[in-house]
Design a protein around this motif. Structure first.
Motif, PDB file in Angstrom:
ATOM      1  N   UNK A  22      -6.413  53.433  49.117  1.00  0.00           N
ATOM      2  CA  UNK A  22      -6.950  54.749  49.471  1.00  0.00           C
ATOM      3  C   UNK A  22      -8.071  55.106  48.504  1.00  0.00           C
ATOM      4  N   UNK A  23      -9.231  55.525  49.006  1.00  0.00           N
ATOM      5  CA  UNK A  23     -10.353  55.816  48.112  1.00  0.00           C
ATOM      6  C   UNK A  23     -10.000  56.831  47.027  1.00  0.00           C
ATOM      7  N   UNK A  24     -10.486  56.555  45.833  1.00  0.00           N
ATOM      8  CA  UNK A  24     -10.251  57.399  44.658  1.00  0.00           C
ATOM      9  C   UNK A  24     -11.200  58.595  44.716  1.00  0.00           C
ATOM     10  N   UNK A  25     -10.660  59.782  44.475  1.00  0.00           N
ATOM     11  CA  UNK A  25     -11.448  61.016  44.536  1.00  0.00           C
ATOM     12  C   UNK A  25     -11.656  61.563  43.135  1.00  0.00           C
ATOM     13  N   UNK A  26     -12.911  61.887  42.820  1.00  0.00           N
ATOM     14  CA  UNK A  26     -13.200  62.455  41.512  1.00  0.00           C
ATOM     15  C   UNK A  26     -14.370  63.425  41.588  1.00  0.00           C
ATOM     16  N   UNK A  27     -14.354  64.391  40.687  1.00  0.00           N
ATOM     17  CA  UNK A  27     -15.460  65.319  40.486  1.00  0.00           C
ATOM     18  C   UNK A  27     -15.603  65.572  38.993  1.00  0.00           C
ATOM     19  N   UNK A  28     -16.752  66.088  38.596  1.00  0.00           N
ATOM     20  CA  UNK A  28     -16.903  66.534  37.217  1.00  0.00           C
ATOM     21  C   UNK A  28     -16.349  67.945  37.081  1.00  0.00           C
ATOM     22  N   UNK A  29     -15.938  68.287  35.882  1.00  0.00           N
ATOM     23  CA  UNK A  29     -15.525  69.660  35.576  1.00  0.00           C
ATOM     24  C   UNK A  29     -15.876  69.933  34.123  1.00  0.00           C
ATOM     25  N   UNK A  30     -16.174  71.203  33.835  1.00  0.00           N
ATOM     26  CA  UNK A  30     -16.541  71.596  32.480  1.00  0.00           C
ATOM     27  C   UNK A  30     -15.786  72.831  32.006  1.00  0.00           C
ATOM     28  N   UNK A  31     -15.069  73.506  32.927  1.00  0.00           N
ATOM     29  CA  UNK A  31     -14.383  74.755  32.605  1.00  0.00           C
ATOM     30  C   UNK A  31     -12.968  74.758  33.172  1.00  0.00           C
ATOM     31  N   UNK A  32     -12.127  75.633  32.633  1.00  0.00           N
ATOM     32  CA  UNK A  32     -10.745  75.734  33.111  1.00  0.00           C
ATOM     33  C   UNK A  32     -10.661  76.164  34.576  1.00  0.00           C
ATOM     34  N   UNK A  33     -11.361  77.225  35.000  1.00  0.00           N
ATOM     35  CA  UNK A  33     -11.225  77.639  36.407  1.00  0.00           C
ATOM     36  C   UNK A  33     -11.634  76.550  37.397  1.00  0.00           C
ATOM     37  N   UNK A  34     -12.706  75.812  37.103  1.00  0.00           N
ATOM     38  CA  UNK A  34     -13.141  74.752  38.008  1.00  0.00           C
ATOM     39  C   UNK A  34     -12.116  73.618  38.034  1.00  0.00           C
ATOM     40  N   UNK A  35     -11.565  73.291  36.879  1.00  0.00           N
ATOM     41  CA  UNK A  35     -10.533  72.251  36.822  1.00  0.00           C
ATOM     42  C   UNK A  35      -9.317  72.651  37.646  1.00  0.00           C
ATOM     43  N   UNK A  36      -8.933  73.921  37.588  1.00  0.00           N
ATOM     44  CA  UNK A  36      -7.788  74.391  38.357  1.00  0.00           C
ATOM     45  C   UNK A  36      -8.024  74.240  39.859  1.00  0.00           C
ATOM     46  N   UNK A  37      -9.253  74.480  40.301  1.00  0.00           N
ATOM     47  CA  UNK A  37      -9.555  74.380  41.725  1.00  0.00           C
ATOM     48  C   UNK A  37      -9.466  72.954  42.246  1.00  0.00           C
ATOM     49  N   UNK A  38      -9.832  71.986  41.416  1.00  0.00           N
ATOM     50  CA  UNK A  38      -9.862  70.598  41.894  1.00  0.00           C
ATOM     51  C   UNK A  38      -8.609  69.802  41.542  1.00  0.00           C
ATOM     52  N   UNK A  39      -7.716  70.375  40.750  1.00  0.00           N
ATOM     53  CA  UNK A  39      -6.579  69.624  40.232  1.00  0.00           C
ATOM     54  C   UNK A  39      -5.723  69.010  41.332  1.00  0.00           C
ATOM     55  N   UNK A  40      -5.484  69.744  42.409  1.00  0.00           N
ATOM     56  CA  UNK A  40      -4.604  69.252  43.472  1.00  0.00           C
ATOM     57  C   UNK A  40      -5.276  68.222  44.371  1.00  0.00           C
TER      58      UNK A  40
END
Length: 281
Positions: A22-40
């Motif tokens: 299954x393709x691996x999904x990734x994004x960059x993050x620099x802040x806590x709120x953005x990390x929380x949005x992409x964590x799941x």
């Protein structure tokens, strides 16, 4: 296993095991709120040195420091529970020697809780990657367009065309031999990215490469359309938050100047509330 089904964050060996699946999904993050949005939704999150350009207004990644990466790494870590965190090693923190690379990589991991570091370079970084992995530092490699080398690459150009394809393939093989658990292919011709993906045993993570890579990564601010003028060819905008945000700010400014904000529902009365405070009997 999908990101939404996981109860704990994957480790580098888990990402390596996703090769060809299954393709691996990734994004960059620099802040806590953005990390929380992409964590799941992400298998791993990269605290990229692109933070220098995205959040600090630098002209390139070359001015990013260790302290900046650690600061943003700590912020992102606070927002993650299901995604693995990888932190970029900034320019000048690993090129001098394997020993220098280990000192700085161990500092990044120790002070941020990162599961791995990412560094740029192919065959010429083989010894350094091997040195790190032998000492317990998981490494994500990065070849093709390596932004920290734009002064020698002549800018943000596609890499691996023509005769350069052979060297890029050798770079991919070198970082695999050295023990990297995955490799980012940036701004690489599609055919070459597919060929490299088929030839090496670790996952390829594409950015401006090919849908055939084992995974994909984008700068989250690009993907969300937070920049109104900047749009690389390889970015698909899934939102236009820059346009929406600018319009919202303009509307706010107009309301303030017209004395429409704050309205009655946004201000406080000088009278005591008629009811007892919530939770009191």
């Amino acid at each position: 296993m999908s990101a939404t089904a996981r109860k704990t964050a994957p480790m580098p060996d888990d990402i390596r095991a996703m090769k060809g699946g299954t393709p691996i999904v990734s994004l960059t993050a620099y802040t806590t709120p953005m990390a929380q949005m992409m964590d799941a939704h992400c298998d791993f999150v990269l605290v990229g040195d692109s933070v220098g350009m995205v959040l600090h207004g630098l002209p390139s990644t070359l001015g990013v420091t260790m302290d900046m990466m650690i600061l943003h790494g700590r912020a992102v870590a606070r927002g993650l529970a299901k995604s693995m965190m990888v932190v970029d090693m900034p320019f000048g923190s690993y090129e001098e020697s394997p020993e220098q690379a280990f000192r700085n990589a161990s500092r990044i991991m120790g002070e941020t809780g990162a599961a791995a570091v990412k560094l740029e370079g192919g065959a010429h970084m083989e010894d350094t990657i091997a040195f790190l992995t032998a000492r317990g530092v998981p490494v994500m490699a990065h070849i093709g367009l390596t932004p920290q080398s734009i002064n020698t690459l002549g800018g943000y150009k596609v890499q691996g065309r023509g005769d350069a394809a052979k060297q890029l393939t050798e770079d991919a093989k070198a970082v695999t031999r050295a023990g990297a658990f995955s490799v980012v292919l940036e701004k690489v011709p599609e055919v070459l990215a597919d060929a490299i993906t088929a030839k090496i045993t670790i996952p390829t993570i594409g950015i401006g490469a090919s849908v055939g890579c084992d995974g994909q990564i984008l700068v989250v601010d690009d993907m969300l359309g937070l920049f109104t003028a900047f749009k690389p060819k390889f970015v698909k905008r899934y939102a236009r938050l820059g346009d929406d945000g600018e319009a919202a700010i303009a509307a706010y400014a107009a309301d303030v100047r017209a004395r429409k904000f704050p309205a009655l529902e946004h201000v406080f009365s000088d009278k005591l509330p008629d009811t007892k405070p919530e939770g009191k009997q």
